[in-house]
Design a protein around this motif. Structure first.
Motif, PDB file in Angstrom:
ATOM      1  N   TRP A  59       0.802  -1.234   0.000  1.00  0.00           N
ATOM      2  CA  TRP A  59       0.000   0.000   0.000  1.00  0.00           C
ATOM      3  C   TRP A  59       0.828   1.272   0.000  1.00  0.00           C
ATOM      4  O   TRP A  59       0.279   2.365  -0.069  1.00  0.00           O
ATOM      5  N   PHE A 105      -4.369   5.534  -1.444  1.00  0.00           N
ATOM      6  CA  PHE A 105      -3.045   5.797  -0.876  1.00  0.00           C
ATOM      7  C   PHE A 105      -2.016   5.891  -2.004  1.00  0.00           C
ATOM      8  O   PHE A 105      -1.154   6.767  -2.025  1.00  0.00           O
ATOM      9  N   ASP A 164      -9.086   2.451   7.601  1.00  0.00           N
ATOM     10  CA  ASP A 164      -8.113   3.043   6.661  1.00  0.00           C
ATOM     11  C   ASP A 164      -8.706   3.258   5.264  1.00  0.00           C
ATOM     12  O   ASP A 164      -8.199   4.064   4.494  1.00  0.00           O
ATOM     13  N   GLN A 236      -4.394  -3.914  13.625  1.00  0.00           N
ATOM     14  CA  GLN A 236      -3.167  -3.226  14.047  1.00  0.00           C
ATOM     15  C   GLN A 236      -3.280  -2.550  15.407  1.00  0.00           C
ATOM     16  O   GLN A 236      -2.303  -2.016  15.905  1.00  0.00           O
ATOM     17  N   TRP A 244      -6.855   2.460  18.058  1.00  0.00           N
ATOM     18  CA  TRP A 244      -5.571   2.400  17.337  1.00  0.00           C
ATOM     19  C   TRP A 244      -5.287   3.825  16.831  1.00  0.00           C
ATOM     20  O   TRP A 244      -6.107   4.421  16.127  1.00  0.00           O
ATOM     21  N   ARG A 246      -3.325   5.324  14.645  1.00  0.00           N
ATOM     22  CA  ARG A 246      -3.311   5.714  13.225  1.00  0.00           C
ATOM     23  C   ARG A 246      -4.709   5.601  12.621  1.00  0.00           C
ATOM     24  O   ARG A 246      -5.072   6.363  11.735  1.00  0.00           O
ATOM     25  N   TRP A 250      -6.497   8.396  10.486  1.00  0.00           N
ATOM     26  CA  TRP A 250      -7.093   8.175   9.149  1.00  0.00           C
ATOM     27  C   TRP A 250      -8.548   8.653   9.133  1.00  0.00           C
ATOM     28  O   TRP A 250      -9.020   9.234   8.158  1.00  0.00           O
ATOM     29  N   TYR A 363       4.435   0.506  12.447  1.00  0.00           N
ATOM     30  CA  TYR A 363       3.598  -0.061  11.388  1.00  0.00           C
ATOM     31  C   TYR A 363       2.560  -0.998  12.008  1.00  0.00           C
ATOM     32  O   TYR A 363       1.373  -0.683  12.048  1.00  0.00           O
TER      33      TYR A 363
HETATM   34  N1  GLY Z   1      -2.723  -0.022   6.068  1.00  0.00           N
HETATM   35  C1  GLY Z   1      -2.763   1.243   6.596  1.00  0.00           C
HETATM   36  C2  GLY Z   1      -2.011   1.427   7.854  1.00  0.00           C
HETATM   37  O1  GLY Z   1      -1.206   0.588   8.230  1.00  0.00           O
HETATM   38  O2  GLY Z   1      -2.208   2.426   8.461  1.00  0.00           O
END
Ligand code: GLY
Length: 395
Positions: A59, A105, A164, A236, A244, A246, A250, A363
């Motif tokens: 990505w 992205f 995301d 994640q 989370w 991130r 997003w 990540y």
């Molecule tokens: N795949 C998007 C992120 O890891 O934020």
């Protein structure tokens, strides 16, 4: 809660200009190794750029080209544009990629920026536009419309909605505005509504819910004729019931953009709720821990990439909101984040052996990938946030 900035306009500008000069040196060095004939790196490992042999999803390459576009925009150096075009062209075949939910992205950070620079009437602009329209249309095919709440589904399968994906929906809005069928726009709207309804939590909607907290994933029944919501989940983050960092960033960016494209009040209001959560729950320096509910805070890694994305988003929201107090808080927080990220702790300058620009990103913490690393998207959104700040700070 995020504290106010220490630096005034002039000294913040100087700090950001210095960060840009460093970023340009660092990226030039990276270009010597990671040439256009090689796939782009994803994150650093022990300070060196690295691309895992097996990718979960590919990505990130648009962010590599995207950094060159931003440096060209800021410095006006033609060599950056030549590199940006070279690296963007490599991405063109990905417009037909139906296996990922990541085309926004990949294409908005590369071809989107290219398109914006070309003059109307330039035949190249038409060609670049066609690539973006195709990518947006192809992305709209990942559609789960079997229930009453349709959405673009993640690479995990038709049952899975990721937060995301909001960032990729921007490409559908863009494509519909530039000639894609009206159905592409309709899907973009419905995806945003479904995301707002299930992933952005409301106080009172469940045990211990906090307004504006964002869940990473929602799972739906994907059997034909069903489609009902089953549960929250995460990939994640720490848990389905924590935020989370991130993912929150997003959501903030994605809903601010969804409002800009559609004018739908629901999206503005959702972005405002995410922003209030970020402003209230993020540590004083403006950089969140990788998950707001991670169990060992303050002994958990922070995610500078989430902060960089948030700095861009807070600036977008400050322009959109009609609440002057919130607009002012968003502007101050965006400045505070940049002051931190361009400072000694986070900028890789002076940290021997580091090949990235922005240190201390994460990540995928549960899988142990790219923890306390530089990341392609962290570097990209850091530069995007600086680009926005330099355009608005007094010179
Ligand atoms: N795949 C998007 C992120 O890891 O934020």
């Amino acid at each position: 809660m995020i504290s106010t900035s220490i630096l005034t306009g002039d000294s913040l500008r100087q700090r950001l200009e210095r960060a840009i000069a460093f970023a340009a040196r660092q990226l030039r060095a990276t270009l010597k190794t990671w040439t256009p004939d090689r796939p782009a790196p994803v994150h650093t490992r022990a300070g060196k750029w690295y691309r895992p042999r097996e990718l979960w999803t590919d990505w990130t390459p648009g962010f590599y080209a995207g950094q060159m576009w931003i440096l060209h925009q800021i410095t006006r150096e033609p060599s950056w544009r030549a590199e940006a075009e070279r690296f963007s062209r490599k991405l063109e075949p990905r417009r037909f990629d139906r296996d990922v939910h990541d085309l926004g992205f990949i294409f908005l950070s590369s071809y989107g920026r290219w398109h914006d620079l070309l003059e109307a009437g330039d035949p190249q602009k038409d060609r670049v536009r066609d690539i973006l329209v195709t990518a947006g249309t192809v992305q709209s095919f990942r559609w789960n419309g079997c229930g009453s709440h349709g959405f673009l589904y993640s690479f995990n399968g038709p049952q899975s909605l990721f937060v995301d994906i909001l960032m990729n929906v921007r490409l559908l809005f863009w494509a519909a505005r530039h000639g894609a069928p009206a159905e592409v726009h309709r899907r973009a709207l419905e995806h945003c509504r479904t995301t707002a309804r299930y992933l952005v939590r409301k106080s009172g909607s469940g045990l211990g819910e906090e307004d504006g907290r964002v869940a990473h994933e929602a799972i739906f029944n994907a059997e034909s004729g069903r489609g009902e919501f089953r549960c929250l989940s995460t990939q994640q983050g720490y848990s389905p019931f924590t935020c989370w960092a991130r993912g929150l960033a997003w959501a903030l960016y994605g809903f601010a953009e969804a409002f800009r494209y559609s004018g739908e009040e629901e999206f503005l209001e959702t972005a405002e709720r995410c922003a209030r959560y970020y402003l209230k729950r993020t540590p004083a320096d403006g950089v969140p821990y990788w998950d707001y509910g991670a169990p060992q805070i303050p002994n958990e890694p922070k995610d500078s990439s989430a902060a960089a994305i948030a700095a861009c988003s807070l600036r977008l929201l400050a322009e959109a909101t009609r609440d002057p107090a919130l607009a002012s808080e968003c502007r101050q927080a965006a400045a505070r984040i940049l002051e931190t990220l361009a400072g000694e702790e986070y900028l890789a300058e002076g940290h021997a052996g580091e090949e990235g620009i922005l240190l201390h990103g994460v990540y995928h913490r549960p899988r142990g990938w790219g923890v306390d690393a530089s990341t392609m998207w962290g570097d990209y959104f850091f530069l995007e946030a600086i680009e926005g700040a330099l355009n608005s700070l007094p010179s």
